[in-house]
Design an enzyme around this catalytic site. Structure first.
Site, short mmCIF file in Angstrom:
data_model
loop_
_atom_site.label_atom_id
_atom_site.label_comp_id
_atom_site.label_asym_id
_atom_site.label_seq_id
_atom_site.Cartn_x
_atom_site.Cartn_y
_atom_site.Cartn_z
N GLU A 166 0.79 -1.22 0.00
CA GLU A 166 0.00 0.00 0.00
C GLU A 166 0.83 1.28 0.00
O GLU A 166 0.89 2.01 1.00
CB GLU A 166 -0.95 0.01 1.20
CG GLU A 166 -1.98 -1.11 1.17
CD GLU A 166 -3.02 -0.95 2.28
OE1 GLU A 166 -2.98 0.06 3.01
OE2 GLU A 166 -3.90 -1.82 2.40
N GLU A 365 -5.54 -8.53 1.54
CA GLU A 365 -6.08 -8.13 2.84
C GLU A 365 -7.57 -7.89 2.69
O GLU A 365 -8.02 -7.23 1.76
CB GLU A 365 -5.44 -6.84 3.38
CG GLU A 365 -4.03 -6.98 3.88
CD GLU A 365 -3.49 -5.67 4.46
OE1 GLU A 365 -4.32 -4.86 4.96
OE2 GLU A 365 -2.27 -5.47 4.43
#
Length: 459
Positions: A166, A365
């Site tokens: 990320e 995730e």
């Protein structure tokens, strides 16, 4: 649960990150990270919490692998703490740090669990931040050196290598909004950080491939939040496009189209001259990958809003004239995040449709926070989390049925952990952690996920 939409060798796993679970922040020569430095500053993290002791995974790793084995997963996504390997972000590796990850990887292999190693999950060595951090180009080269070192030392046991987790929150929340480490509020610097994170990814992949085994695969993990205008007005639709450019296309276009969206420069005219982009960078960033990890938690519902700063030259990277506080009338998690499983289908399909050469994807995730307390027997009957996981797995299956090449699903997270600036109150774990004595108690969702995996993988 009907799972015929998934491929026969579909992987089921869970994910964690080093700073959120390891603790032992001063053990065995580990250096200071930007999150150690950030959390030590009053008011930065809820409750004054820090990454010490987290879930004490550095000392209790064997117990946690037992939990993984009992869960029945065939993959485990974890990250390596850069300052545990190179305390100052450069130079030779600390042997004790490497040995910790070797033991972890070897035990995973013994249990038939595939290690998915992430090289960077936001814990930059503080020494590098003191020299400019991700704002400066040199940090990308230091990361490539670190990646090559870890690949050389641990590569015998790891086939799946993720460079970055990320980059969006790392650059925007960390260098633009001040909510994450290092706590800066910048415009040009945050845009430079975003570019250098991508450059670091490309340089690292190129270095690791120089000595890679044929079966090794290399990828990156991006958070994906589809942007939804709160109305059909032109202003709200334009706000959604700006948010999509900032959050998603700023990263996906360089990676998979070898270009930056033109809208990005228009959005930040006067904020940055983009001089940090050099000739040849896009070729490094956009080299072919073996997989893309997608992290999905919620959609962003966007409305047009005034800029916070009237002077465009003084705007931060987050000041783009968008309001994301107008949430829909749907269920929410204890974090206040809207629960919209259809957003996962949308996120996967959008990537699939926009980038013809996209590699196979993994949901790396997906999880939620719900407040719970032990029942009289000491258990945790988290039915809301079970419903969340069930509905999102079904959403992933719908994406597969629509043509998405999805190879796996990782639940966030195995354990309750340090949840960044929120501290220890939010609990994402399938396993409850009592922070007073580090006792682990599997929640009902742990048993549900175990049974789901058993059904999904039954011959």
């Amino acid at each position: 649960m009907h799972t015929s939409g998934f491929r026969p060798n579909f992987r089921w796993g869970v994910a964690t990150s080093a700073y959120q679970i390891e603790g032992a922040t001063r053990a065995d020569g580990r250096g200071e990270s930007i999150w150690d430095h950030f959390a030590a500053q009053p008011g930065r993290v809820a409750g004054g919490d820090t990454g010490e002791p987290a879930a004490d995974h550095y000392r209790r790793w064997a117990q946690d692998i037992d939990l993984l084995s009992g869960l029945g997963v065939d993959a485990y996504r974890f990250s390596v703490a850069w300052p545990r390997i190179q305390p100052d972000g450069r130079g030779p590796a600390r042997v004790r740090g490497l040995d910790f990850y070797r033991r972890l990887i070897d035990r995973l292999r013994e249990r038939g669990i595939e290690p998915f190693l992430t090289l960077y999950h936001w814990d930059l060595p503080q020494t590098l931040e003191d020299a400019g951090g991700w704002r400066v180009r040199d940090t990308a080269h230091r990361f490539a050196d670190y990646a090559a070192l870890v690949h050389r030392e641990l590569g015998a046991g790891v086939d799946f290598w993720t460079t970055m987790n990320e980059p969006y929150p790392c650059a925007i929340a960390g260098y633009g909004e001040g909510r994450h480490a290092p706590g800066a509020r910048e415009g040009h610097g945050a845009l430079a950080a975003a570019h250098h994170l991508l450059l670091a990814h490309g340089l690292a992949v190129r270095r690791m491939r120089e000595s890679a085994r044929p079966e090794q695969q290399f990828g990156i993990v991006l958070n994906q939040s589809p942007t939804v205008p709160v109305s059909s007005s032109g202003a709200d639709r334009a706000a959604a496009e700006r948010m999509d450019t900032l959050l998603r296309r700023q990263f996906t276009d360089p990676l998979f189209a070898r270009s930056y969206p033109a809208e990005l420069e228009r959005m930040f005219e006067g904020v940055s001259d983009f001089g940090f982009r050099h000739d040849g960078d896009l070729a490094v960033i956009g080299q072919p990958l073996d997989y893309l990890g997608v992290n999905y938690y919620y959609r962003l519902h966007t409305a047009a809003a005034p800029h916070t700063e009237a002077d465009s030259a003084r705007r931060t990277i987050a000041d783009i004239g968008v309001d994301t506080t107008r949430l829909p009338d749907v269920g929410r998690t204890a974090m206040g995040w809207p629960v919209e499983p259809e957003g996962l289908t949308e996120a996967l399909l959008t990537l699939h449709e926009q980038y013809p050469d996209l590699p196979p994807m993994y949901v790396t995730e997906n999880g939620c926070v719900y407040l719970d307390a032990p029942d009289p027997a000491g258990g945790f009957d988290d039915q809301d989390r079970i419903a969340f996981l069930r509905n999102h797995i079904e959403a992933a299956e719908r994406a597969v049925q629509a043509g998405v090449d999805l190879h796996g699903y990782f639940c966030w997270s195995l354990l309750d952990n340090f949840e960044w600036a929120h501290g220890y109150r939010p609990r994402f774990g399938l396993v409850h952690v009592d922070y007073t004595d580090q006792r682990r108690t599997p929640r009902a969702s742990y048993h549900w996920y175990r049974d789901h995996i058993a059904r999904a993988t039954a011959p």
